[in-house]
Motif scaffolding. Structure first.
Motif, mmCIF file in Angstrom:
data_model
loop_
_atom_site.group_PDB
_atom_site.id
_atom_site.type_symbol
_atom_site.label_atom_id
_atom_site.label_comp_id
_atom_site.label_asym_id
_atom_site.label_seq_id
_atom_site.Cartn_x
_atom_site.Cartn_y
_atom_site.Cartn_z
ATOM 1 N N VAL A 212 0.881 -1.161 11.561
ATOM 2 C CA VAL A 212 1.055 -0.420 12.812
ATOM 3 C C VAL A 212 1.711 -1.323 13.857
ATOM 4 N N ALA A 213 1.279 -2.572 13.915
ATOM 5 C CA ALA A 213 1.883 -3.525 14.855
ATOM 6 C C ALA A 213 3.367 -3.710 14.541
ATOM 7 N N ALA A 214 3.678 -3.891 13.267
ATOM 8 C CA ALA A 214 5.069 -4.119 12.869
ATOM 9 C C ALA A 214 5.931 -2.911 13.210
ATOM 10 N N GLN B 186 6.789 -10.306 5.017
ATOM 11 C CA GLN B 186 6.167 -11.212 6.010
ATOM 12 C C GLN B 186 4.974 -10.542 6.709
ATOM 13 N N PHE B 187 4.050 -10.017 5.911
ATOM 14 C CA PHE B 187 2.795 -9.484 6.434
ATOM 15 C C PHE B 187 3.025 -8.291 7.368
ATOM 16 N N ARG B 188 4.040 -7.489 7.038
ATOM 17 C CA ARG B 188 4.329 -6.331 7.876
ATOM 18 C C ARG B 188 4.006 -5.012 7.204
ATOM 19 N N PHE B 189 3.978 -4.980 5.867
ATOM 20 C CA PHE B 189 3.773 -3.701 5.182
ATOM 21 C C PHE B 189 2.295 -3.318 5.196
ATOM 22 N N SER B 190 2.042 -2.026 4.952
ATOM 23 C CA SER B 190 0.660 -1.546 5.032
ATOM 24 C C SER B 190 -0.200 -2.077 3.894
#
Lengths: 349, 349
Positions: A212-214, B186-190
């Motif tokens: 959600v942040a991304a 980079q730690f962005r996907f759900s």
């Protein structure tokens, strides 16, 4: 140490108190005890970024949960892509807070008082507590909580809140995650440590949501910014045998794209992040003025020394400059200066 | 649960055995026990990505530390930007391994046997162990260790290695970090969970370095790819009241930029990640053939249904298609199909 127990500093299994910050946590508790009964304004820096907004939101919420009348105050509005992280936190412009003068100031993510912006600085001659991760912090408050090794002020706050048992609700967790994610460039900068991941893990347990942040941060570029990027990329010139990539933004580009000043953020990284390139350069023309940025892949390139030659300064891997002359003259001067710079760097090796 | 102890699943303070994978960890131990004395080939999928290479490298090293003669084998070479992660791990093309047929196969990150590539598939009718995080995995091995909730196969391996007490040296830690960092964007996907961060923390303790990884992964774009991006951005057209952004790559662009096929990777994200846009579209012309990609901000857009209309398919938020006609004809057909698609989506709401 058992695997998976990712904890920073001394871990005692009997108590987790002040595990992250044995010195700073008691200092914060003491500073806040002195503010008992006072109204608080949590202040951030001008042109606020993710860490500034995240830290402000988180501290305001934590203080309110402790019974303080705390509000967030910034000289500038919350940028559009950060608004979703504010939630129901009371956040105001300095001009909007009627009783601002009566409040006591707590600053987050501000390396110096000047970073508050002149109008806010004028109101607050004194800052009670100053929480910041900039090593250059000017220690302008009664209580200065500075950790130059923290990746973000939000990382410090996450650790301090855990140490002191402060409430971290889902909005607070997401705000702290925002600060960490943005100030580490999504966990890419060298400031990213095992403590950073340990705290991110903890924030997810409290309700932070990375996807959600991304989405808020990266999935809503303006069309104007994309158009500016396209024009910037089209100007790329390689110099010094490919060790430098220079891109320019000209006066026309602003009107043609509708881009605003902040839209140049991150552009110079495109010039740097190319194979063989050591230094990326952005040269920006605006209202007849010139502004430039150097970004190097590493500090060995000493772009601060280059910037000094063009009326600027900064860090070894990131510096800004304010050259005089036409954009074409400056490009020629830059190329000559860069050639000389590499020659002297290579000599020193 | 004490703060900062970011652990997934059941934590007992007396033992950390099989904490992450109470079922899969014993299954891996059992599978490996059956391979005692055998030479092993750890196989990844064709056109290997960060998770494939990271998982292969990590498993080869862990097996070698356990005394196995294990080598990594892939039908394709390790991509340039991933080579630094291999270190001294024995990694070969299938054509390079003389005793390949004598080895027993362990597959990582391969949803189906076909993903090994035909020549590798021909050698290995049987796969002993299949470790993968794709929910669609076809369970083609004697032992199938599948976790569709893991962000990466490397996340599974990190957890399994910890559970089983396998050695994680610095190269292994960095390889596992590579897999996690790339497969989560980079730690962005759900798919990024608290376990992801917990394991990343552990990998940093074992020597993984996020900044070094990021430098290898993101700081070495080819000039050709940048030039292709510039040309792609210059074609952006907004359709359906701004809900769609379409960009095209034409035949000329390949020769003009020197870009290669893989250089289109990630381009369509630029078309999607714009404010107001629901679906980004890439239409690519190559040797007279057309290929397209849809990327949506969320699965509600059902781009799989769109792709089906153009001889393609995929997932609700990411799909590919193979249209026929000229690039200009197809653009018109796409616009009509997208208008209809949104109308039916809006109706269904």
């Amino acid at each position: 140490m058992p695997p998976g127990l990712c904890v920073h500093g001394r871990l005692t299994m009997t108590t987790s108190t002040n595990r992250y910050y044995p010195q700073l946590a008691p200092q914060l508790a003491e500073g806040l005890a002195e503010l008992e009964g006072r109204k608080i304004a949590v202040l951030g820096h001008v042109r606020p970024d993710g860490d500034c907004i995240g830290s402000t939101v988180a501290l305001v919420r934590a203080l309110r949960a402790k019974g303080f009348d705390a509000v967030g105050v910034n000289h500038h509005a919350v940028p559009a892509n950060l608004r979703a992280f504010v939630g129901d936190t009371p956040m105001f412009l300095d001009s909007e807070v009627a009783d601002l003068k009566e409040r006591v100031a707590v600053a987050v993510d501000c390396a110096g008082r000047k970073r508050l912006g002149q109008p806010v600085m004028d109101v607050f001659a004194d800052v009670a507590i100053n929480i910041d991760h900039h090593i250059s912090n000017e220690q302008y408050a009664q209580h200065n909580l500075i950790d130059g090794e923290a990746s973000a002020t939000a990382e410090m706050l996450a650790a301090l809140f855990i140490d002191l048992g402060f409430e971290i609700d889902a909005v607070t967790a997401q705000a702290l995650y925002l600060g960490i994610a943005t100030d580490t460039g999504q966990f890419r900068f060298s400031s990213t440590t095992k403590r950073t991941f340990d705290l991110a893990c903890h924030l997810l347990e409290q309700g932070a949501n990375p996807a959600v942040a991304a989405h808020e941060l990266y999935a809503n570029e303006s069309k104007a910014k994309l158009a500016l990027l396209q024009r910037f990329l089209a100007t790329f010139r390689y110099m010094c045998g490919g060790r430098v990539c220079l891109g320019v933004i000209r006066n026309d580009d602003w009107a043609a794209t509708g881009a605003v000043k902040d839209d140049t953020e991150g552009l110079v990284d495109y010039a740097r992040d190319i194979e063989g390139v050591d230094i990326g350069v952005l040269l920006e023309e605006r209202d007849g003025q010139l502004k430039g940025s150097f970004r190097a892949k590493n500090g060995r390139q000493r772009v601060d020394l280059l910037a000094k030659q063009f009326n600027g300064g900064g860090h070894a891997a990131a510096a800004g400059f304010n050259p005089s002359g036409t954009i074409d003259e400056v490009q020629q001067q830059l190329e000559a200066a860069l050639e000389k710079h590499f020659a002297s760097l290579d000599e020193a090796r």
